[in-house]
Design a protein around this motif. Structure first.
Motif, mmCIF file in Angstrom:
data_model
loop_
_atom_site.group_PDB
_atom_site.id
_atom_site.type_symbol
_atom_site.label_atom_id
_atom_site.label_comp_id
_atom_site.label_asym_id
_atom_site.label_seq_id
_atom_site.Cartn_x
_atom_site.Cartn_y
_atom_site.Cartn_z
ATOM 1 N N VAL A 55 -10.511 5.527 -10.412
ATOM 2 C CA VAL A 55 -11.402 4.480 -10.758
ATOM 3 C C VAL A 55 -10.984 3.243 -10.238
ATOM 4 O O VAL A 55 -11.688 2.356 -9.726
ATOM 5 N N PRO A 56 -9.572 2.827 -10.157
ATOM 6 C CA PRO A 56 -9.276 1.444 -9.507
ATOM 7 C C PRO A 56 -9.761 1.537 -7.982
ATOM 8 O O PRO A 56 -10.265 0.410 -7.570
ATOM 9 N N LYS A 57 -9.685 2.503 -7.217
ATOM 10 C CA LYS A 57 -10.120 2.677 -5.642
ATOM 11 C C LYS A 57 -11.533 2.599 -6.038
ATOM 12 O O LYS A 57 -12.183 1.910 -5.057
ATOM 13 N N LEU A 58 -12.283 3.004 -6.623
ATOM 14 C CA LEU A 58 -13.910 3.093 -6.778
ATOM 15 C C LEU A 58 -14.235 1.584 -6.992
ATOM 16 O O LEU A 58 -15.312 1.049 -6.487
ATOM 17 N N ILE A 59 -13.724 0.927 -7.968
ATOM 18 C CA ILE A 59 -13.860 -0.488 -8.302
ATOM 19 C C ILE A 59 -13.756 -1.282 -7.001
ATOM 20 O O ILE A 59 -14.354 -2.399 -6.735
ATOM 21 N N GLU A 60 -12.511 -1.233 -6.314
ATOM 22 C CA GLU A 60 -12.188 -1.989 -5.196
ATOM 23 C C GLU A 60 -13.239 -1.554 -4.237
ATOM 24 O O GLU A 60 -13.774 -2.731 -3.607
ATOM 25 N N LYS A 61 -13.690 -0.490 -3.897
ATOM 26 C CA LYS A 61 -14.769 -0.172 -2.843
ATOM 27 C C LYS A 61 -16.186 -0.687 -3.155
ATOM 28 O O LYS A 61 -16.972 -1.239 -2.473
ATOM 29 N N ILE B 162 -7.230 -4.943 -6.015
ATOM 30 C CA ILE B 162 -6.503 -4.799 -7.497
ATOM 31 C C ILE B 162 -5.096 -4.651 -6.661
ATOM 32 O O ILE B 162 -4.675 -3.978 -5.899
ATOM 33 N N PRO B 163 -4.145 -5.732 -7.230
ATOM 34 C CA PRO B 163 -2.813 -6.045 -6.896
ATOM 35 C C PRO B 163 -2.108 -4.602 -7.272
ATOM 36 O O PRO B 163 -2.391 -3.901 -8.277
ATOM 37 N N ILE B 164 -0.949 -4.440 -6.636
ATOM 38 C CA ILE B 164 -0.054 -3.111 -6.882
ATOM 39 C C ILE B 164 0.554 -3.235 -8.376
ATOM 40 O O ILE B 164 0.406 -2.155 -9.054
ATOM 41 N N GLY B 165 0.768 -4.424 -8.748
ATOM 42 C CA GLY B 165 1.291 -4.487 -10.142
ATOM 43 C C GLY B 165 0.344 -3.963 -11.251
ATOM 44 O O GLY B 165 0.524 -3.240 -12.224
ATOM 45 N N LEU B 166 -1.106 -4.607 -11.084
ATOM 46 C CA LEU B 166 -1.940 -4.143 -12.041
ATOM 47 C C LEU B 166 -2.346 -2.665 -11.851
ATOM 48 O O LEU B 166 -2.658 -1.983 -12.910
ATOM 49 N N GLU B 167 -2.495 -2.307 -10.661
ATOM 50 C CA GLU B 167 -2.957 -0.893 -10.440
ATOM 51 C C GLU B 167 -1.847 0.130 -11.205
ATOM 52 O O GLU B 167 -2.216 1.120 -11.742
ATOM 53 N N THR B 168 -0.650 -0.218 -10.902
ATOM 54 C CA THR B 168 0.469 0.510 -11.406
ATOM 55 C C THR B 168 0.653 0.914 -12.945
ATOM 56 O O THR B 168 0.429 1.795 -13.579
ATOM 57 N N VAL B 169 -0.018 -0.458 -13.716
ATOM 58 C CA VAL B 169 -0.051 -0.589 -15.028
ATOM 59 C C VAL B 169 -1.108 0.301 -15.506
ATOM 60 O O VAL B 169 -1.139 1.081 -16.398
ATOM 61 N N ILE B 170 -2.532 0.341 -14.748
ATOM 62 C CA ILE B 170 -3.531 0.983 -15.124
ATOM 63 C C ILE B 170 -3.101 2.529 -15.075
ATOM 64 O O ILE B 170 -3.399 3.300 -16.181
ATOM 65 N N LEU B 171 -2.632 3.011 -14.131
ATOM 66 C CA LEU B 171 -2.342 4.450 -13.556
ATOM 67 C C LEU B 171 -1.211 4.838 -14.758
ATOM 68 O O LEU B 171 -1.604 6.008 -15.222
ATOM 69 N N VAL B 172 -0.302 4.199 -14.935
ATOM 70 C CA VAL B 172 0.751 4.568 -15.876
ATOM 71 C C VAL B 172 -0.032 4.525 -17.449
ATOM 72 O O VAL B 172 0.256 5.369 -18.203
ATOM 73 N N PHE B 173 -0.871 3.670 -17.579
ATOM 74 C CA PHE B 173 -1.533 3.781 -18.988
ATOM 75 C C PHE B 173 -2.592 5.052 -18.950
ATOM 76 O O PHE B 173 -2.232 5.532 -20.167
ATOM 77 N N ASN C 150 0.743 -1.257 0.136
ATOM 78 C CA ASN C 150 0.021 -0.089 -0.059
ATOM 79 C C ASN C 150 0.766 1.150 0.172
ATOM 80 O O ASN C 150 0.516 2.145 -0.704
ATOM 81 N N GLN C 151 2.043 1.262 0.729
ATOM 82 C CA GLN C 151 2.881 2.346 0.606
ATOM 83 C C GLN C 151 3.328 2.525 -0.734
ATOM 84 O O GLN C 151 3.556 3.930 -1.080
ATOM 85 N N LYS C 152 3.975 1.616 -1.413
ATOM 86 C CA LYS C 152 4.557 1.603 -2.722
ATOM 87 C C LYS C 152 3.210 2.120 -3.741
ATOM 88 O O LYS C 152 3.648 3.086 -4.394
ATOM 89 N N ARG C 153 2.232 1.705 -3.607
ATOM 90 C CA ARG C 153 0.851 1.991 -4.276
ATOM 91 C C ARG C 153 0.821 3.700 -4.162
ATOM 92 O O ARG C 153 0.562 4.353 -5.320
#
Length: 271
Positions: A53-59, A65-76, A11-14
Motif C-alpha cells: 500500500v505505501p508504494k501504491l500511494i507514492e505512485k 513517504i519518509p522512511i520513518g513513517l513507512e517503517t511505522v506503517i509496515l511494523v504496525f 531507500n536501502q534502509k527501507r
C-alpha cells in the motif's frame, strides 16, 4: 550529490526493513499452511498485500513517504495481523490492542496532516491555513477514522457474532435503576459472580461486552492523534528543519529538496 546519496541510503534502509518483514510473513504463511490453519494463511497473504500500500500511494498520488513513517506503517501492519491475529498477541498481551490503537491514532493523524498540508501548499488553492489549524484538521481526521473503526467492530460483533470489541470484567457498577428509593442517585453494586445460561460463573465481576473496550480504544486513539498533531505543528513552523518531524511527514515529490533549500537559505541568512 550529497542529497542524492542521502536518499539512496534511506531507500536501502527501507528495502532492508521491508524485506525482513516480508521474510517473517512468508515463514508465517508456510507454517500456517502445514498446521492446516488456512484462515491464518489468508491473513498472512493479506499482510503481504498491505505491505504494498505505501508504494501504491507514492505512485498514484506522487508523494514521498519518509522512511520513518513507512517503517511505522509496515511494523504496525505486521504487529496487527501476524503477531496480533495469527499469534494471538491480542489475547496473550492485554495491552497489545491498546498499543496498536494508539499507533493507529498517530498514523491516521499523519495521513490527515499530509493531505491538508499538500492542499495548503498547492498554488491552486487561495486559502492558506495556519499550522495550528492544519494540525487540528489532522487530529479530527484521526478521531473520525477511529470512530468509524469502532462502528465496524460493533457491526461485526452485532451481525456476525465475532468478538472484536473485547470483553472486560468489571468488579462493580453504579446504577440509578437499582436505587430502592427510586431517586436519581446511583447506587454502587459490587458483583462477584454472574449467571450465564443458567450456570453461575465466578468471574469476579460483571461481564462488560464492549463499551469499556470501545472507550479505551478511542481514548488512546486521542493520545496518538494529539502526539502527532504536536509534531505536525513543530514541522510546519520550522519547515525544512528537524529530522524527526521530517521523517514522519509525507511530501509531494520535489518538496523535500525545496524544504532543504529553504533551510539552507535560512542558515546562510543567519550567518
Amino acid at each position: 550529490m550529497r542529497m542524492a546519496a542521502g536518499v539512496k541510503a534511506q531507500n536501502q534502509k527501507r528495502t532492508k526493513v521491508e524485506l525482513a518483514l516480508m521474510v517473517l510473513v512468508a515463514i508465517s504463511i508456510v507454517r500456517q499452511f502445514f498446521l492446516g490453519n488456512y484462515h491464518n494463511m489468508f491473513l498472512g497473504i493479506l499482510t503481504l498485500l498491505l505491505f504494498m500500500v505505501p508504494k501504491l500511494i507514492e505512485k498514484k498520488l506522487r508523494v514521498e513517504i519518509p522512511i520513518g513513517l513507512e517503517t511505522v506503517i509496515l511494523v504496525f501492519i505486521f504487529c496487527a495481523e501476524i503477531l496480533g491475529e495469527i499469534n494471538a498477541f491480542y489475547v496473550r498481551i492485554p495491552i497489545w490492542d491498546t498499543i496498536l490503537h494508539t499507533t493507529n491514532g498517530f498514523l491516521m493523524a499523519a495521513i490527515g496532516f499530509a493531505l491538508i498540508d499538500i492542499f495548503n501548499r498547492s498554488e491552486r488553492f487561495s486559502i492558506k491555513m495556519s499550522p495550528f489549524f492544519v494540525a487540528f484538521v489532522a487530529f479530527c481526521f484521526s478521531m473520525t477514522v477511529g470512530v468509524l473503526w469502532e462502528f465496524f467492530e460493533f457491526g461485526m460483533d452485532w451481525f456476525f457474532q465475532t468478538d472484536m470489541q473485547k470483553d472486560w470484567i468489571l468488579p462493580a457498577i453504579s446504577s440509578v435503576k437499582l436505587n430502592p428509593d427510586g431517586a436519581n442517585v446511583p447506587v454502587k453494586v459490587a458483583i462477584e459472580s454472574v449467571m450465564i445460561n443458567g450456570e453461575e460463573w465466578n468471574l469476579g465481576g460483571y461481564l462488560d461486552v464492549g463499551i469499556v473496550d470501545t472507550m479505551k480504544d478511542l481514548m488512546v486513539n486521542f493520545v496518538g492523534a494529539i502526539v502527532f498533531s504536536i509534531v505536525g505543528v513543530i514541522y510546519l513552523r520550522r519547515r525544512g528543519e528537524g529530522k524527526l518531524a521530517a521523517s514522519l511527514i509525507p511530501q509531494v515529490k520535489g518538496q523535500e529538496e525545496e524544504g532543504c533549500e529553504e533551510a539552507s537559505e535560512k542558515k546562510e541568512a543567519v550567518e
